[in-house]
Design a protein around this motif. Structure first.
Motif, PDB file in Angstrom:
ATOM      1  N   CYS A 118       0.591  -1.144   0.216  1.00 34.83           N
ATOM      2  CA  CYS A 118       0.162  -0.304   0.193  1.00 34.83           C
ATOM      3  C   CYS A 118       0.978   1.408   0.358  1.00 34.83           C
ATOM      4  O   CYS A 118      -0.048   2.004   0.334  1.00 34.83           O
ATOM      5  CB  CYS A 118      -0.894  -0.061   0.993  1.00 34.83           C
ATOM      6  N   GLY A 119       2.051   1.214   0.440  1.00 31.75           N
ATOM      7  CA  GLY A 119       3.131   2.095   0.155  1.00 31.75           C
ATOM      8  C   GLY A 119       4.709   1.573  -0.120  1.00 31.75           C
ATOM      9  O   GLY A 119       4.528   1.069   0.308  1.00 31.75           O
ATOM     10  N   LEU A 120       5.525   2.703  -0.730  1.00 27.27           N
ATOM     11  CA  LEU A 120       6.941   2.434  -1.104  1.00 27.27           C
ATOM     12  C   LEU A 120       7.688   3.690  -0.540  1.00 27.27           C
ATOM     13  O   LEU A 120       6.695   4.912  -0.708  1.00 27.27           O
ATOM     14  CB  LEU A 120       6.729   1.682  -2.159  1.00 27.27           C
ATOM     15  N   VAL A 121       9.186   3.281   0.194  1.00 25.38           N
ATOM     16  CA  VAL A 121       9.625   4.488   0.367  1.00 25.38           C
ATOM     17  C   VAL A 121      11.313   4.370   0.364  1.00 25.38           C
ATOM     18  O   VAL A 121      11.564   2.528   0.838  1.00 25.38           O
ATOM     19  CB  VAL A 121       9.675   5.356   1.832  1.00 25.38           C
ATOM     20  N   PRO A 187       1.374   5.176  -3.138  1.00 26.35           N
ATOM     21  CA  PRO A 187       1.310   6.062  -2.233  1.00 26.35           C
ATOM     22  C   PRO A 187       3.371   6.171  -2.498  1.00 26.35           C
ATOM     23  O   PRO A 187       3.843   5.226  -1.949  1.00 26.35           O
ATOM     24  CB  PRO A 187       1.575   6.905  -0.952  1.00 26.35           C
ATOM     25  N   VAL A 188       4.151   6.884  -3.007  1.00 25.56           N
ATOM     26  CA  VAL A 188       5.640   6.667  -2.539  1.00 25.56           C
ATOM     27  C   VAL A 188       6.388   7.817  -3.116  1.00 25.56           C
ATOM     28  O   VAL A 188       6.333   8.893  -3.644  1.00 25.56           O
ATOM     29  CB  VAL A 188       6.146   6.218  -4.518  1.00 25.56           C
ATOM     30  N   ARG A 189       7.108   7.346  -1.951  1.00 27.71           N
ATOM     31  CA  ARG A 189       8.390   8.298  -1.523  1.00 27.71           C
ATOM     32  C   ARG A 189       9.866   8.073  -1.793  1.00 27.71           C
ATOM     33  O   ARG A 189      10.088   7.367  -1.488  1.00 27.71           O
ATOM     34  CB  ARG A 189       8.260   9.152   0.017  1.00 27.71           C
ATOM     35  N   ALA A 239       9.103  10.645   8.715  1.00 26.51           N
ATOM     36  CA  ALA A 239       7.487  11.301   7.909  1.00 26.51           C
ATOM     37  C   ALA A 239       7.614  10.851   7.113  1.00 26.51           C
ATOM     38  O   ALA A 239       6.485  11.012   6.271  1.00 26.51           O
ATOM     39  CB  ALA A 239       8.447  12.801   8.110  1.00 26.51           C
ATOM     40  N   SER A 240       8.324  10.847   6.213  1.00 32.41           N
ATOM     41  CA  SER A 240       7.325   9.949   4.656  1.00 32.41           C
ATOM     42  C   SER A 240       6.994   8.545   4.383  1.00 32.41           C
ATOM     43  O   SER A 240       6.007   8.239   4.339  1.00 32.41           O
ATOM     44  CB  SER A 240       9.037   9.420   3.654  1.00 32.41           C
ATOM     45  N   LEU A 245       1.355   6.061   4.918  1.00 36.74           N
ATOM     46  CA  LEU A 245       0.176   5.702   5.406  1.00 36.74           C
ATOM     47  C   LEU A 245      -0.327   6.329   5.317  1.00 36.74           C
ATOM     48  O   LEU A 245      -1.937   6.457   5.447  1.00 36.74           O
ATOM     49  CB  LEU A 245       0.695   5.501   6.764  1.00 36.74           C
ATOM     50  N   ALA A 246      -0.498   8.480   5.871  1.00 37.23           N
ATOM     51  CA  ALA A 246      -1.639   8.703   5.606  1.00 37.23           C
ATOM     52  C   ALA A 246      -2.355   8.992   4.431  1.00 37.23           C
ATOM     53  O   ALA A 246      -3.707   9.072   4.278  1.00 37.23           O
ATOM     54  CB  ALA A 246      -1.295  10.761   6.003  1.00 37.23           C
TER      55      ALA A 246
END
Length: 250
Positions: A118-121, A187-189, A239-240, A245-246
């Motif tokens: 559901c997300g990647l950093v 979401p990806v950062r 923070a990323s 997550l948000a």
């Protein structure tokens, strides 16, 4: 804290630390010749515990406390280790945090276990580095040595040279992510230091331009090096994760 071990279907013993907590779980994927006792992995585990969030860190085979010899491994082996550890040890949605080579492996995971991510950093992600880094920089003499001897030694910033094997190069060509579509529908950062001498800013921009997603951002940190482990960088990673997550709305 004593590591626990996962016996994989391939017979490898993967050392890991698992923190129970809320999902989505955060999974840290480390770099080439790195291990789960590195600054980022340990700091993020403490951060996750303070957040009450599930967290997994582990050593690929041939790394850290896991079984096998480093020189016998390749990207495909380490990706298989990552996938089996994630699928066996965690449940529910995931945020992947991939550092350097772990950035490449995390990108592979986004395609192989897509329904769970559901997300990647990523931190100084190094996709396709066996081809675009090692192979592309080899001299004719090094390529000949690789063919003749099955390996070549490269100087490193650490105590011992890197032994690059023919298997590592050849297997890497089966794991490339920058030559075909790379959908990242979450979401990806991407995080990258401008003083990184191992992974260039150009690589980070190439990844951003190549991947396909509606919520991708690249943050460049002026003066940050490849370790990306000072206090400000670690806080940026955290923070990323929170931002991902948000925005994942889970």
């Amino acid at each position: 804290m004593t590591a626990r071990y996962l016996e994989t279907s391939t017979g490898r013993r993967i050392a890991y630390h698992l923190t129970q907590g809320a999902t989505p779980a955060v999974v840290f994927l480390g770099g080439f010749k790195s291990d789960m006792e590195g600054t980022k992995a340990v700091w993020l585990e403490a951060w996750a515990k303070a957040q009450g969030r599930a967290f997994l860190r582990f050593d690929y085979s041939g790394h850290g406390q896991s079984s096998e010899a480093f020189v016998d491994g390749c990207i495909g082996d380490w990706a298989a280790d990552a996938q089996e550890a994630i699928e066996t040890l965690t449940d529910g949605p995931l945020v992947l945090v991939g550092s350097s080579m772990g950035g490449w492996i995390s990108l592979l995971m986004t395609q192989r276990i897509a329904a769970r991510v559901c997300g990647l950093v990523t931190i100084a992600a190094a996709p396709d580095f066996t081809e675009d880094g090692f192979w592309a920089s080899f001299t004719d003499a090094q390529k000949a040595a690789l063919e003749a001897d099955g390996q070549v030694a490269l100087p490193s910033d650490y105590d011992e040279p890197y032994i690059i094997t023919q298997r590592l190069i050849e297997d890497g060509r089966n794991q490339l992510v920058l030559r075909s579509p790379l959908p990242l529908p979450f979401p990806v950062r991407f995080l990258q230091g401008t003083a990184d001498t191992s992974v260039s800013v150009d690589t980070a921009i190439r990844l951003l331009n190549h991947a396909e997603g509606a919520d991708m951002r690249l943050t460049l940190v002026d003066g940050a090096n490849h370790s990306f482990s000072d206090a400000d960088c670690l806080e940026l990673v955290a923070a990323s994760i929170l931002e991902v997550l948000a925005r994942a709305n889970l």
